[in-house]
Design a protein around this motif. Structure first.
Motif, mmCIF file in Angstrom:
data_model
loop_
_atom_site.group_PDB
_atom_site.id
_atom_site.type_symbol
_atom_site.label_atom_id
_atom_site.label_comp_id
_atom_site.label_asym_id
_atom_site.label_seq_id
_atom_site.Cartn_x
_atom_site.Cartn_y
_atom_site.Cartn_z
ATOM 1 N N ALA A 114 0.806 -1.228 0.000
ATOM 2 C CA ALA A 114 0.000 0.000 0.000
ATOM 3 C C ALA A 114 0.838 1.277 0.000
ATOM 4 N N PRO A 115 1.904 1.377 0.813
ATOM 5 C CA PRO A 115 2.704 2.614 0.773
ATOM 6 C C PRO A 115 3.346 2.883 -0.586
ATOM 7 N N ARG A 116 3.550 1.837 -1.388
ATOM 8 C CA ARG A 116 4.130 2.030 -2.715
ATOM 9 C C ARG A 116 3.158 2.725 -3.662
ATOM 10 N N GLY A 117 1.892 2.807 -3.271
ATOM 11 C CA GLY A 117 0.885 3.434 -4.121
ATOM 12 C C GLY A 117 1.128 4.900 -4.384
ATOM 13 N N ALA A 118 2.014 5.522 -3.611
ATOM 14 C CA ALA A 118 2.342 6.937 -3.820
ATOM 15 C C ALA A 118 3.716 7.127 -4.445
ATOM 16 N N ALA A 119 4.416 6.047 -4.712
ATOM 17 C CA ALA A 119 5.779 6.155 -5.246
ATOM 18 C C ALA A 119 5.750 6.508 -6.729
ATOM 19 N N GLY A 121 5.103 9.138 -8.311
ATOM 20 C CA GLY A 121 3.999 9.966 -8.778
ATOM 21 C C GLY A 121 2.695 9.224 -8.935
ATOM 22 N N SER A 122 2.628 7.967 -8.494
ATOM 23 C CA SER A 122 1.410 7.171 -8.613
ATOM 24 C C SER A 122 0.289 7.738 -7.751
ATOM 25 N N ILE A 123 -0.956 7.637 -8.245
ATOM 26 C CA ILE A 123 -2.124 8.126 -7.498
ATOM 27 C C ILE A 123 -2.739 7.043 -6.617
ATOM 28 N N GLY A 124 -2.205 5.825 -6.661
ATOM 29 C CA GLY A 124 -2.767 4.735 -5.872
ATOM 30 C C GLY A 124 -2.376 3.398 -6.464
ATOM 31 N N ILE A 125 -3.265 2.420 -6.330
ATOM 32 C CA ILE A 125 -2.981 1.077 -6.848
ATOM 33 C C ILE A 125 -4.154 0.592 -7.682
ATOM 34 N N ALA A 126 -3.833 0.057 -8.856
ATOM 35 C CA ALA A 126 -4.805 -0.642 -9.690
ATOM 36 C C ALA A 126 -4.552 -2.137 -9.569
ATOM 37 N N PHE A 127 -5.574 -2.869 -9.191
ATOM 38 C CA PHE A 127 -5.485 -4.323 -9.147
ATOM 39 C C PHE A 127 -5.970 -4.826 -10.499
ATOM 40 N N THR A 128 -5.077 -5.460 -11.237
ATOM 41 C CA THR A 128 -5.282 -5.668 -12.668
ATOM 42 C C THR A 128 -4.440 -6.842 -13.155
ATOM 43 N N TYR A 129 -4.316 -6.974 -14.447
ATOM 44 C CA TYR A 129 -3.544 -8.001 -15.166
ATOM 45 C C TYR A 129 -4.263 -9.347 -15.192
ATOM 46 N N ASP A 141 -7.819 -5.541 2.352
ATOM 47 C CA ASP A 141 -6.784 -5.145 3.320
ATOM 48 C C ASP A 141 -5.926 -4.007 2.776
ATOM 49 N N ASN A 142 -5.619 -4.048 1.481
ATOM 50 C CA ASN A 142 -4.873 -2.951 0.870
ATOM 51 C C ASN A 142 -5.729 -1.699 0.763
ATOM 52 N N ALA A 143 -7.002 -1.862 0.404
ATOM 53 C CA ALA A 143 -7.883 -0.710 0.203
ATOM 54 C C ALA A 143 -8.007 0.122 1.473
ATOM 55 N N ARG A 144 -8.090 -0.538 2.617
ATOM 56 C CA ARG A 144 -8.195 0.199 3.880
ATOM 57 C C ARG A 144 -6.953 1.062 4.115
ATOM 58 N N LEU A 145 -5.797 0.507 3.822
ATOM 59 C CA LEU A 145 -4.553 1.252 3.999
ATOM 60 C C LEU A 145 -4.424 2.371 2.971
ATOM 61 N N LEU A 146 -4.871 2.118 1.756
ATOM 62 C CA LEU A 146 -4.801 3.148 0.722
ATOM 63 C C LEU A 146 -5.729 4.314 1.049
ATOM 64 N N ARG A 147 -6.916 4.007 1.536
ATOM 65 C CA ARG A 147 -7.852 5.071 1.914
ATOM 66 C C ARG A 147 -7.263 5.947 3.013
ATOM 67 N N GLU A 148 -6.593 5.331 3.974
ATOM 68 C CA GLU A 148 -5.973 6.105 5.058
ATOM 69 C C GLU A 148 -4.947 7.097 4.523
ATOM 70 N N ARG A 149 -4.329 6.765 3.396
ATOM 71 C CA ARG A 149 -3.295 7.614 2.802
ATOM 72 C C ARG A 149 -3.853 8.550 1.732
ATOM 73 N N GLY A 150 -5.152 8.513 1.503
ATOM 74 C CA GLY A 150 -5.754 9.352 0.479
ATOM 75 C C GLY A 150 -5.418 8.920 -0.935
ATOM 76 N N LEU A 151 -5.136 7.631 -1.121
ATOM 77 C CA LEU A 151 -4.759 7.099 -2.427
ATOM 78 C C LEU A 151 -5.921 6.361 -3.076
ATOM 79 N N ALA A 152 -5.889 6.278 -4.393
ATOM 80 C CA ALA A 152 -6.985 5.685 -5.147
ATOM 81 C C ALA A 152 -6.889 4.163 -5.172
#
Length: 332
Positions: A114-119, A121-129, A141-152
């Motif tokens: 989750a903390p890598r979602g801001a590295a 210049g990223s706006i968050g994390i896309a679960f994909t592929y 579990d990741n979404a809760r942490l991303l929301r706490e950081r204001g990430l998408a």
């Protein structure tokens, strides 16, 4: 280090330690020592385990347009993460090496991902592929942490999930690209699934306030007839004309050997869809103007795209058209 075994949600115990998984419409009946169709849910001594929790097979920063999402933070970058496995069996799968479970996967805890979602210049994390919804517990579990950081939180998904888990995901996800593959005959013959659950979930995500975009891969000789696309366009226009539709060109992959979708077919599909929908885009093929966002009010381009290069030439910070002032259905 991998965590202790994570109990999977949405399971019903049957006789003799057999379990029915109720995450997706397949409702796999799983015996001890076996896994469900998707490869993510394992029966260990009568308990269903999220066996692929945190096992990441693909990770990298992509343009948001690659998802494809054209109306969600245009021009942004997003960290993309995927696993092995899928709950459909598309004969034409464009990511078969992941959906078939063939890629190496390494464990990455949410506290690390989750903390890598801001590295970078990223706006968050896309679960994909691959199909992300079968990673249900890990995504939450990741979404809760991303929301706490204001990430998408973004999903690129086939939308093939049961209503209860889907509606729960909608409370945590900011944007989705949902693949609506064809009519019900196409689903049953070429994917092993059904259309109705996917349509229901597109409608539910839209009602829940999730930013939704839809992709339709036009597979040569399978779902490329005008009447098939027309049915999809009519349904989508009735749901909301603000939902962007991405028409994607198919190329031979996996078990499907038909030739790539002809350019003329893609052009005709683009013109048909635009007769009812204002935001229609063409992917995997360079058609002049087919990647640009045009203001429906004044018919002038507000975003120009060339590959993954994005020029917000007439989109204001308030997401209005700089030419005429009309508000556009764009999140940024």
């Amino acid at each position: 280090m991998p965590p202790e075994k994570i109990t999977a949600r949405f399971q019903t115990p049957l006789a003799d330690q057999v379990i029915r998984c109720e995450l997706c419409p397949r409702h796999c009946v799983i015996r001890p020592g076996s896994r469900g169709f998707c490869g993510h849910r394992a029966n260990e001594d009568g308990v269903l385990i999220a066996a692929e929790y945190g096992r990441v097979a693909a990770l990298g920063i992509d343009p948001i347009e690659k998802k494809p999402l054209y109306h969600f933070h245009p021009g942004a970058a997003i960290l993309s993460a995927g696993a092995n496995g899928c709950n459909l069996a598309c004969k034409f799968c464009q990511n078969w090496h992941l959906s078939g479970g063939h890629a190496r996967a390494d464990f990455l805890a949410p506290a690390s991902l989750a903390p890598r979602g801001a590295a970078g210049g990223s706006i968050g994390i896309a679960f994909t592929y691959n199909e992300p919804t079968i990673w249900f517990e890990y995504i939450l579990d990741n979404a809760r942490l991303l929301r706490e950081r204001g990430l998408a939180v973004v999903l690129v998904t086939n939308g093939y999930l049961e209503p209860e888990p889907w509606d729960e995901l909608c409370r945590w996800v900011d944007a989705m690209n949902i693949d609506v593959k064809g009519d019900d005959e196409f689903y049953r013959g070429l994917t092993g699934g059904r259309l109705a659950p996917v349509r229901r979930n597109v409608e539910a995500a839209h009602r829940a306030g999730v930013h939704v975009e839809v992709t339709n891969l036009l597979v040569t000789g399978a779902n490329d007839r005008p009447e098939q696309l027309g049915e999809l366009v009519e349904w989508l226009a009735d749901l909301s004309p603000d939902i962007p539709l991405h028409l994607s060109r198919y190329f031979p992959q996996h078990e499907w050997t038909a030739p790539a979708t002809p350019t003329d077919t893609m052009l005709a599909a683009w013109e048909l869809a635009r007769s009812r929908l204002p935001f229609v885009y063409v992917g995997n093929l360079s058609l002049p103007g087919s990647a640009d966002t045009v203001c429906p009010a004044c018919d002038r381009p507000v975003i120009k795209r060339l590959g993954y290069r994005v020029d917000r030439l007439a989109l204001t910070r308030a997401n209005t058209c700089a030419h005429c002032g009309a508000r556009l259905p764009i999140v940024s």
